[in-house]
Design a protein around this motif. Sequence first.
Motif, PDB file in Angstrom:
ATOM      1  N   LEU A 169       0.927  -1.279   0.052  1.00  0.00           N
ATOM      2  CA  LEU A 169      -0.072   0.237  -0.138  1.00  0.00           C
ATOM      3  C   LEU A 169       1.019   1.273   0.025  1.00  0.00           C
ATOM      4  O   LEU A 169       0.620   2.242  -0.860  1.00  0.00           O
ATOM      5  N   ALA A 170       1.816   1.295   0.871  1.00  0.00           N
ATOM      6  CA  ALA A 170       2.749   2.624   0.774  1.00  0.00           C
ATOM      7  C   ALA A 170       3.582   2.539  -0.308  1.00  0.00           C
ATOM      8  O   ALA A 170       3.834   3.830  -0.952  1.00  0.00           O
ATOM      9  N   THR A 171       4.030   1.481  -0.925  1.00  0.00           N
ATOM     10  CA  THR A 171       4.780   1.570  -2.212  1.00  0.00           C
ATOM     11  C   THR A 171       4.046   2.056  -3.495  1.00  0.00           C
ATOM     12  O   THR A 171       4.541   3.002  -4.226  1.00  0.00           O
ATOM     13  N   SER A 172       2.796   1.542  -3.553  1.00  0.00           N
ATOM     14  CA  SER A 172       1.672   2.042  -4.546  1.00  0.00           C
ATOM     15  C   SER A 172       1.494   3.401  -4.327  1.00  0.00           C
ATOM     16  O   SER A 172       1.356   4.369  -5.470  1.00  0.00           O
ATOM     17  N   PHE A 173       1.292   3.915  -3.018  1.00  0.00           N
ATOM     18  CA  PHE A 173       0.970   5.378  -2.826  1.00  0.00           C
ATOM     19  C   PHE A 173       2.185   6.287  -3.315  1.00  0.00           C
ATOM     20  O   PHE A 173       2.128   7.262  -4.170  1.00  0.00           O
ATOM     21  N   ALA A 174       3.392   5.898  -2.990  1.00  0.00           N
ATOM     22  CA  ALA A 174       4.504   6.638  -3.535  1.00  0.00           C
ATOM     23  C   ALA A 174       4.725   6.432  -5.002  1.00  0.00           C
ATOM     24  O   ALA A 174       5.267   7.515  -5.733  1.00  0.00           O
ATOM     25  N   LEU A 175       4.479   5.274  -5.571  1.00  0.00           N
ATOM     26  CA  LEU A 175       4.623   5.136  -7.111  1.00  0.00           C
ATOM     27  C   LEU A 175       3.759   5.886  -7.888  1.00  0.00           C
ATOM     28  O   LEU A 175       3.873   6.672  -8.931  1.00  0.00           O
ATOM     29  N   ALA A 176       2.361   6.021  -7.295  1.00  0.00           N
ATOM     30  CA  ALA A 176       1.294   6.800  -7.908  1.00  0.00           C
ATOM     31  C   ALA A 176       1.812   8.238  -7.780  1.00  0.00           C
ATOM     32  O   ALA A 176       1.578   8.973  -8.882  1.00  0.00           O
ATOM     33  N   ALA A 177       2.388   8.781  -6.947  1.00  0.00           N
ATOM     34  CA  ALA A 177       2.881  10.047  -6.662  1.00  0.00           C
ATOM     35  C   ALA A 177       3.952  10.510  -7.785  1.00  0.00           C
ATOM     36  O   ALA A 177       4.057  11.324  -8.499  1.00  0.00           O
ATOM     37  N   ALA A 178       4.758   9.509  -8.141  1.00  0.00           N
ATOM     38  CA  ALA A 178       5.817   9.527  -9.155  1.00  0.00           C
ATOM     39  C   ALA A 178       5.108   9.602 -10.469  1.00  0.00           C
ATOM     40  O   ALA A 178       5.557  10.400 -11.435  1.00  0.00           O
ATOM     41  N   VAL A 179       4.248   8.856 -10.862  1.00  0.00           N
ATOM     42  CA  VAL A 179       3.663   8.814 -12.064  1.00  0.00           C
ATOM     43  C   VAL A 179       2.994  10.210 -12.311  1.00  0.00           C
ATOM     44  O   VAL A 179       2.978  10.698 -13.429  1.00  0.00           O
ATOM     45  N   ARG A 180       2.208  10.882 -11.126  1.00  0.00           N
ATOM     46  CA  ARG A 180       1.747  12.217 -11.179  1.00  0.00           C
ATOM     47  C   ARG A 180       2.833  13.336 -11.755  1.00  0.00           C
ATOM     48  O   ARG A 180       2.626  14.166 -12.336  1.00  0.00           O
ATOM     49  N   LYS A 181       4.132  12.947 -11.191  1.00  0.00           N
ATOM     50  CA  LYS A 181       5.255  14.033 -11.279  1.00  0.00           C
ATOM     51  C   LYS A 181       5.544  13.814 -12.857  1.00  0.00           C
ATOM     52  O   LYS A 181       6.121  14.751 -13.325  1.00  0.00           O
TER      53      LYS A 181
END
Length: 264
Positions: free
Chosen positions: A95-107
């Motif tokens: 869950l924490a990993t997906s949260f961080a990777l989703a933020a990276a995709v938005r970036k």
Amino acid sequence: MNIVVCLKQVPDTSEVRINPETNTLVRTGVPNIMNPFDRHALEAALILKDASGGEVTVVTMGPPQAEEIIKEAIAMGADNAFLVTDRALAGSDTLATSFALAAAVRKVGEVDLVLCGKQAIDGDTAQVGPEMAEHLDFSHVTGALKITKDGERLLVERENETHSQTVAVNLPALITVSRAEKEPRFASIKGKMKAKKFVIPVLSAAELGLDLASIGLSGSPTKVKKIFTPQVQKIENEIITESDPQTAVDLLVEKLIQAKIIVR
């Protein structure tokens, strides 16, 4: 079409070691490889790029040494890359990993498609991709074998236990890949030269605007209580070598009775 491929550097499965205090994987000093399913996701992205144009950006979350697989991806044909690395991310569950990777995709910016391997061989959860899709509010399909562009949508041939299944998905979308329609390509000489010169942008948790309470061990609702290697029980066996079938059967029955497996 702008495509993001999420890659993970995983330990060689024959070399996995566990930190007994934190119950997390020991990655320092361990031989690492690009997650095989992610390699197929990258190949699927490159096939789409070859057919329809666009750019492929790879995103990796991990320690600084994860830049090795980013260089490998650039050599294979990826255009851009980001490495998400921060000590605050250590110990993140799915869950924490997906949260961080989703933020990276938005970036990355305007993204049409995110591709992930169906699962990582070190965790085998198959959860990160679908969780990212929820964070991003993207349509998603799992277990893809072939992806083709059909106008403004994608057609995805996917794994199914009993028959072939093809589904249509609107963009933006996230798709997890089991196997690309072709074996992942080798790096070209031109690609290797580009990878050698490529400067990998590094993103920290702060640069992604991540709440520290949502990442790392503190942001991971999944807690590992204990990890251990099961003891292998020694199994004694005996081969009956009697050539006469009836004698062999009688001997086998007698031994089963002695072992109290059958009752006379």
